[in-house]
Enzyme design. Structure first.
Site, PDB file in Angstrom:
ATOM      1  N   TYR A  42       0.787  -1.207  -0.041  1.00 67.92           N
ATOM      2  CA  TYR A  42       0.032   0.142  -0.012  1.00 67.92           C
ATOM      3  C   TYR A  42       0.854   1.283   0.027  1.00 67.92           C
ATOM      4  CZ  TYR A  42       0.989   0.973   5.093  1.00 67.92           C
ATOM      5  OH  TYR A  42       1.399   1.587   6.114  1.00 67.92           O
TER       6      TYR A  42
ATOM      7  N   ARG B  84       8.011   3.492  -4.829  1.00 66.58           N
ATOM      8  CA  ARG B  84       7.953   2.878  -3.664  1.00 66.58           C
ATOM      9  C   ARG B  84       6.995   1.437  -3.807  1.00 66.58           C
ATOM     10  NH1 ARG B  84       7.844   5.322   2.417  1.00 66.58           N
ATOM     11  NH2 ARG B  84       5.653   5.431   1.579  1.00 66.58           N
TER      12      ARG B  84
ATOM     13  N   ARG C  83      -8.487 -19.897  -1.318  1.00 63.50           N
ATOM     14  CA  ARG C  83      -7.363 -19.772  -0.152  1.00 63.50           C
ATOM     15  C   ARG C  83      -6.265 -20.919  -0.362  1.00 63.50           C
ATOM     16  NH1 ARG C  83      -5.719 -21.116   4.477  1.00 63.50           N
ATOM     17  NH2 ARG C  83      -4.658 -19.554   5.845  1.00 63.50           N
TER      18      ARG C  83
ATOM     19  N   HIS D 210      -1.854 -20.946   0.235  1.00 63.47           N
ATOM     20  CA  HIS D 210      -0.674 -20.128   0.608  1.00 63.47           C
ATOM     21  C   HIS D 210       0.107 -19.744  -0.805  1.00 63.47           C
ATOM     22  CE1 HIS D 210      -1.639 -21.266   4.574  1.00 63.47           C
ATOM     23  NE2 HIS D 210      -0.542 -20.482   5.028  1.00 63.47           N
TER      24      HIS D 210
ATOM     25  N   LYS E 175       6.566  -1.864   1.883  1.00 59.34           N
ATOM     26  CA  LYS E 175       5.295  -1.446   2.502  1.00 59.34           C
ATOM     27  C   LYS E 175       3.933  -2.315   2.278  1.00 59.34           C
ATOM     28  CE  LYS E 175       3.244   3.306   3.013  1.00 59.34           C
ATOM     29  NZ  LYS E 175       3.363   3.242   4.463  1.00 59.34           N
TER      30      LYS E 175
ATOM     31  N   GLU F 131      12.193   2.958  14.450  1.00 58.40           N
ATOM     32  CA  GLU F 131      11.258   4.132  13.895  1.00 58.40           C
ATOM     33  C   GLU F 131       9.971   3.991  14.773  1.00 58.40           C
ATOM     34  OE1 GLU F 131      10.054   3.220   9.950  1.00 58.40           O
ATOM     35  OE2 GLU F 131      10.084   0.899  10.317  1.00 58.40           O
TER      36      GLU F 131
ATOM     37  N   LEU G 299      11.031   1.502   7.199  1.00 59.82           N
ATOM     38  CA  LEU G 299      10.484   1.880   5.886  1.00 59.82           C
ATOM     39  C   LEU G 299      11.296   2.974   5.111  1.00 59.82           C
ATOM     40  CD1 LEU G 299       7.914   1.180   4.150  1.00 59.82           C
ATOM     41  CD2 LEU G 299       7.390   3.423   4.985  1.00 59.82           C
TER      42      LEU G 299
END
Ligand code: PMP
Length: 280
Positions: free
Chosen positions: A33, A52, A99, A101, A146, A179, A203
């Site tokens: 995101y 990014r 579903r 993996h 991210k 952070e 990040l």
């Protein structure tokens, strides 16, 4: 215009937007995101955010995505919502699939976006600074990507709020200060600004990079290096940086006063420098 959502090309008011239950972001946290802020009706640092986002997807071996198309869709959604001061949230998952993996074969990514008004922080927070606690960093080994796997960040933030503080600062097992729960961190110590170097443990914040650039411009001595909790406690100034956070001074950590307990001049100058860039 109401606050809007976008789900794979379909635009609706946020409360009407739905995501399939088998979205891999929902079931596995298999999604990346970005959050982009706007000032005066203009999206800020859009190139950096999409670069990014693209990197995050490459690192996670997502299928090829036309980032330029997503960028155009984000800009269109923002224009449609017509807010001066907004946060555009963009989330891309590895698609919708039964579903399992393993990566699904030949499944397109799912793109979800929202545009919401940004409520300015209470003036008191910017004027007085915030209190923080330190928490053990028990996140995974790729905090430079991210992803939406934010449970440790959520727990850290809530622990801070429960302690009557505003935010939490992650500290590694070995005592290295990393952070904030949704921000990068700088300290001023011995006349030098220090921040954690770019490693997989933090990040690569876009605001962090801007602040480093402003430091260069202002000829502030600055060092990207490791520092520990005792150096954090003994700093003259501490501040957090982030897209929504901007430059936010921290005046108390784990009940100890930082510097003289007032917001510091480096943080004030850098916040002004940042706002100056926003208006360019
Ligand atoms: N670190 C973490 C863990 C974050 O969630 C954020 C906010 N995205 C940041 C740092 C700051 O990054 P940016 O300046 O790009 O918003």
């Amino acid at each position: 215009m109401p606050e809007l959502a976008y789900v794979n090309g379909r635009i609706t008011p946020i409360e009407d937007a739905l995501v399939p239950v088998e979205d891999r972001g929902y079931q596995f946290g298999d999604a990346v995101y970005e959050v982009i802020a706007s000032y005066g009706g203009k999206l800020f640092c859009i190139d950096e955010h999409f670069a990014r986002l693209d990197r995050s997807m490459k690192e996670l071996r997502f299928p090829k995505v036309q980032v330029d198309e997503i960028r155009k869709a984000a800009a269109d959604l923002f224009t449609k919502a017509d807010f001066d001061r907004a946060g555009v949230y963009i989330q891309i998952s590895r698609g919708v699939s039964p579903r399992n993996h393993a990566f699904p074969a030949n499944v397109p990514v799912q793109v979800v976006m929202t545009v919401r008004k940004i409520e300015e922080k209470k003036p008191s927070v910017r004027e007085t600074g915030i209190c923080a606690i330190t928490v053990e960093d028990f996140r995974w080994g790729r905090c430079d990507i991210k992803t939406v796997q934010l449970l440790p960040n959520v727990l850290a933030k809530q622990k801070a709020l429960d302690a009557g503080c505003y935010d939490a600062i992650f500290v590694s097992n070995e005592g290295i200060v990393r952070e904030g729960s949704s921000s990068n961190l700088f300290i001023l110590t011995g006349g030098v600004l220090k921040t954690h170097p770019l490693t997989p443990d933090i990040l690569p914040g876009i605001t962090r990079a801007l602040v480093l650039d402003i430091c260069l411009e202002k000829k502030y001595p600055v060092k990207e290096c490791f520092f520990d909790k005792s150096e954090l406690y003994g700093s003259d100034e501490v501040f957090l940086t982030g897209t929504i956070t901007e430059v936010l001074p921290v005046i108390k950590i784990d009940g100890r006063t930082v510097g003289n307990g007032k917001i510091g001049s480096a943080a004030i100058t850098l916040q002004e420098g940042l706002l100056g860039r926003l208006k360019k």
